[in-house]
Enzyme design. Structure first.
Site, PDB file in Angstrom:
ATOM      1  N   HIS A 200       0.797  -1.224   0.000  1.00 44.05           N
ATOM      2  CA  HIS A 200       0.000   0.000   0.000  1.00 44.05           C
ATOM      3  C   HIS A 200       0.830   1.274   0.000  1.00 44.05           C
ATOM      4  O   HIS A 200       0.292   2.362  -0.136  1.00 44.05           O
ATOM      5  CB  HIS A 200      -0.958   0.019   1.196  1.00 44.05           C
ATOM      6  CG  HIS A 200      -0.282   0.332   2.494  1.00 44.05           C
ATOM      7  ND1 HIS A 200       0.394  -0.613   3.200  1.00 44.05           N
ATOM      8  CD2 HIS A 200      -0.165   1.483   3.185  1.00 44.05           C
ATOM      9  CE1 HIS A 200       0.905  -0.067   4.289  1.00 44.05           C
ATOM     10  NE2 HIS A 200       0.594   1.205   4.312  1.00 44.05           N
TER      11      HIS A 200
HETATM   12  C1  UD1 Z   1      -1.953   5.756   5.947  1.00 42.73           C
HETATM   13  C2  UD1 Z   1      -0.617   6.083   6.609  1.00 42.73           C
HETATM   14  C3  UD1 Z   1       0.324   4.897   6.473  1.00 42.73           C
HETATM   15  C4  UD1 Z   1      -0.318   3.625   6.975  1.00 42.73           C
HETATM   16  C5  UD1 Z   1      -1.624   3.414   6.219  1.00 42.73           C
HETATM   17  C6  UD1 Z   1      -2.336   2.152   6.643  1.00 42.73           C
HETATM   18  C7  UD1 Z   1       0.058   8.444   6.508  1.00 42.73           C
HETATM   19  C8  UD1 Z   1       1.023   9.386   5.909  1.00 42.73           C
HETATM   20  N1  UD1 Z   1       0.023   7.212   5.968  1.00 42.73           N
HETATM   21  O1  UD1 Z   1      -1.685   5.610   4.559  1.00 42.73           O
HETATM   22  O2  UD1 Z   1       1.485   5.157   7.253  1.00 42.73           O
HETATM   23  O3  UD1 Z   1       0.557   2.544   6.777  1.00 42.73           O
HETATM   24  O4  UD1 Z   1      -2.459   4.550   6.472  1.00 42.73           O
HETATM   25  O5  UD1 Z   1      -3.445   1.901   5.828  1.00 42.73           O
HETATM   26  O6  UD1 Z   1      -0.641   8.801   7.421  1.00 42.73           O
HETATM   27  N2  UD1 Z   1      -8.876   5.692   1.290  1.00 42.73           N
HETATM   28  C9  UD1 Z   1     -10.099   5.107   1.194  1.00 42.73           C
HETATM   29  N3  UD1 Z   1     -10.792   4.846   2.337  1.00 42.73           N
HETATM   30  C10 UD1 Z   1     -10.302   5.147   3.562  1.00 42.73           C
HETATM   31  C11 UD1 Z   1      -9.043   5.762   3.645  1.00 42.73           C
HETATM   32  C12 UD1 Z   1      -8.337   6.018   2.502  1.00 42.73           C
HETATM   33  O7  UD1 Z   1     -10.580   4.802   0.104  1.00 42.73           O
HETATM   34  O8  UD1 Z   1     -10.977   4.875   4.578  1.00 42.73           O
HETATM   35  C13 UD1 Z   1      -8.103   5.954   0.048  1.00 42.73           C
HETATM   36  C14 UD1 Z   1      -8.267   7.355  -0.465  1.00 42.73           C
HETATM   37  O9  UD1 Z   1      -8.231   7.318  -1.838  1.00 42.73           O
HETATM   38  C15 UD1 Z   1      -7.027   8.034   0.061  1.00 42.73           C
HETATM   39  C16 UD1 Z   1      -5.998   6.926   0.004  1.00 42.73           C
HETATM   40  O10 UD1 Z   1      -6.728   5.751   0.311  1.00 42.73           O
HETATM   41  O11 UD1 Z   1      -6.678   9.144  -0.696  1.00 42.73           O
HETATM   42  C17 UD1 Z   1      -4.867   7.084   0.948  1.00 42.73           C
HETATM   43  O12 UD1 Z   1      -5.331   7.288   2.295  1.00 42.73           O
HETATM   44  P1  UD1 Z   1      -4.440   8.114   3.326  1.00 42.73           P
HETATM   45  O13 UD1 Z   1      -5.114   8.206   4.645  1.00 42.73           O
HETATM   46  O14 UD1 Z   1      -3.990   9.402   2.698  1.00 42.73           O
HETATM   47  O15 UD1 Z   1      -3.111   7.278   3.502  1.00 42.73           O
HETATM   48  P2  UD1 Z   1      -2.837   5.694   3.477  1.00 42.73           P
HETATM   49  O16 UD1 Z   1      -2.206   5.345   2.194  1.00 42.73           O
HETATM   50  O17 UD1 Z   1      -4.029   4.918   3.904  1.00 42.73           O
END
Ligand code: UD1
Length: 354
Positions: A200
């Site tokens: 991820h």
């Molecule tokens: C975050 C953490 C990472 C952790 C990961 C676990 C930071 C910088 N990164 O990364 O360290 O390992 O969580 O999962 O804080 N999205 C959804 N549904 C959700 C949440 C996110 O669809 O409930 C999608 C969205 O498109 C979003 C993308 O995932 O833009 C990334 O989510 P984000 O919270 O920015 O970071 P993670 O990659 O999940």
């Protein structure tokens, strides 16, 4: 004491759950604030339920956005909550954007802040998590570390020893407690032998050439061993964009994000795990399951030095070599690191009480 916890993203929940339970047993008043960084039910609600966590008292509903937006929104929305609830101390967990944002708000309001899982360093500042770790540790009043390498990192960065407590690994507290229950949540319809894959990290998933190579490499190996791949929403989106599902047409099981108990059961029974996650490196070490980490560095060196983890980088030849070694019965045998014993949260609770 009035103790406030902030959580925001999937890996925070299994770290906060045992600490909340240990403090509840000691009769403290607690407030749980969910920043809403992760908001899909299968990235958040199902974890709170399975981990027996209380319902959050406040949800800041920040959702997705750029790093600046997400961090700033948590800060803006958390400040009035802290001013109203007046906690004696705030506990923040791990290394996600919500962690740093909450710690920054606390230090400016002069509310003591404790960082659980402090001191981990990959020595790679291109990772957003590394920035979150470095800065959170610099401004926290109490630093709870999972392994002695973390203590050394903090001391090297000028943090005084009196702030640091080596308590062990809270994520392993949760794994210890819920492992017996996990067996009942094993997914059905899978073969006995399989490689479990999770990817991820933006550095991997947003690199189209790398994702294409990974899909082709796993597809080739799927003739030897089934591939079970539960996907983070970001990974699923990239797979769709790059039409990689069509490459993964062998013995592949492409799934959505899984609840904690099913994923723990899948890890325990896996022949091997391939990952770029931090928590999965730790859980496989605890479960003594071979783990190949598709990153150049790790902030959790104890999983390599003591545990079952092998860093294969982003190099498909090294990944294939690692898979080959496990399948031919030559996997690395690991030990469980000191203090990964299911009691880290009790140590934290005692120290927080002072
Ligand atoms: C975050 C953490 C990472 C952790 C990961 C676990 C930071 C910088 N990164 O990364 O360290 O390992 O969580 O999962 O804080 N999205 C959804 N549904 C959700 C949440 C996110 O669809 O409930 C999608 C969205 O498109 C979003 C993308 O995932 O833009 C990334 O989510 P984000 O919270 O920015 O970071 P993670 O990659 O999940």
């Amino acid at each position: 004491m009035r103790i406030l916890h902030t959580v925001g993203a999937r890996p925070n929940f299994m770290k906060a759950a045992p600490v909340i339970q240990a403090l509840a047993q000691r009769g403290h008043r607690q407030i749980l604030v969910h920043t809403g960084q992760h908001y899909d039910p299968n990235m958040s609600d199902v974890f709170l339920q399975q981990l027996d966590m209380p319902r959050p008292d406040v949800n800041l509903e920040v959702g997705s956005g750029s790093h600046a937006q997400q961090t700033a929104e948590v800060m803006i929305r958390l400040e009035p909550v802290l001013l109203e609830r007046k906690p004696d101390i705030v506990l923040v967990y791990g290394d996600v954007n919500s962690t740093l944002a909450a710690a920054l708000v606390c230090v400016k309001l002069r509310i003591p802040v404790a960082h659980v899982e402090a001191g981990l360093r990959a020595f790679d500042q291109s990772m957003p998590e590394e920035i979150n770790r470095l800065l959170t540790d610099q401004i926290s009043d109490m630093l709870f570390t999972p392994s002695s390498d973390a203590d050394e990192n903090l001391l090297r960065e000028g943090i005084t020893r009196d702030k640091i407590r080596l308590v062990g690994n809270v994520m392993i507290d949760t794994a210890c407690r819920l492992l017996p229950k996990a067996a009942g949540h094993m997914l059905t319809g899978l073969p006995d032998r399989y490689a479990l894959v999770t990817l991820h990290r933006p550095a991997n998933v947003d690199d189209a050439a790398f994702m294409d190579q990974v899909a082709r490499t796993l597809s080739a190996w799927s003739r030897e061993i089934a591939i079970v791949f539960p996907m983070h929403p970001r990974t699923r989106q990239r797979f769709k964009d790059l039409r990689l599902e069509t490459i993964c047409n062998g013995n592949f099981h492409l799934l959505g994000p899984l609840p904690y108990l099913s994923f723990l059961a899948l890890q325990q029974r896996a022949t091997l795990v391939i990952t770029d996650s931090g928590g999965v490196q730790e859980e496989t070490t605890f479960l003594k399951v071979p783990c190949l980490t598709v990153r150049e560095s790790t902030e959790r060196p104890v999983t390599v030095i003591t545990g079952t983890n092998v860093l294969v980088g982003r190099d498909m030849a090294r990944l294939s070599e690692g898979i080959e070694r496990v399948l031919s019965g030559h996997s690395k045998k690991g030990e469980i690191p000191p203090l990964w014993d299911g009691h880290a949260a009790e140590r934290i609770a005692k120290t927080v009480e002072g």
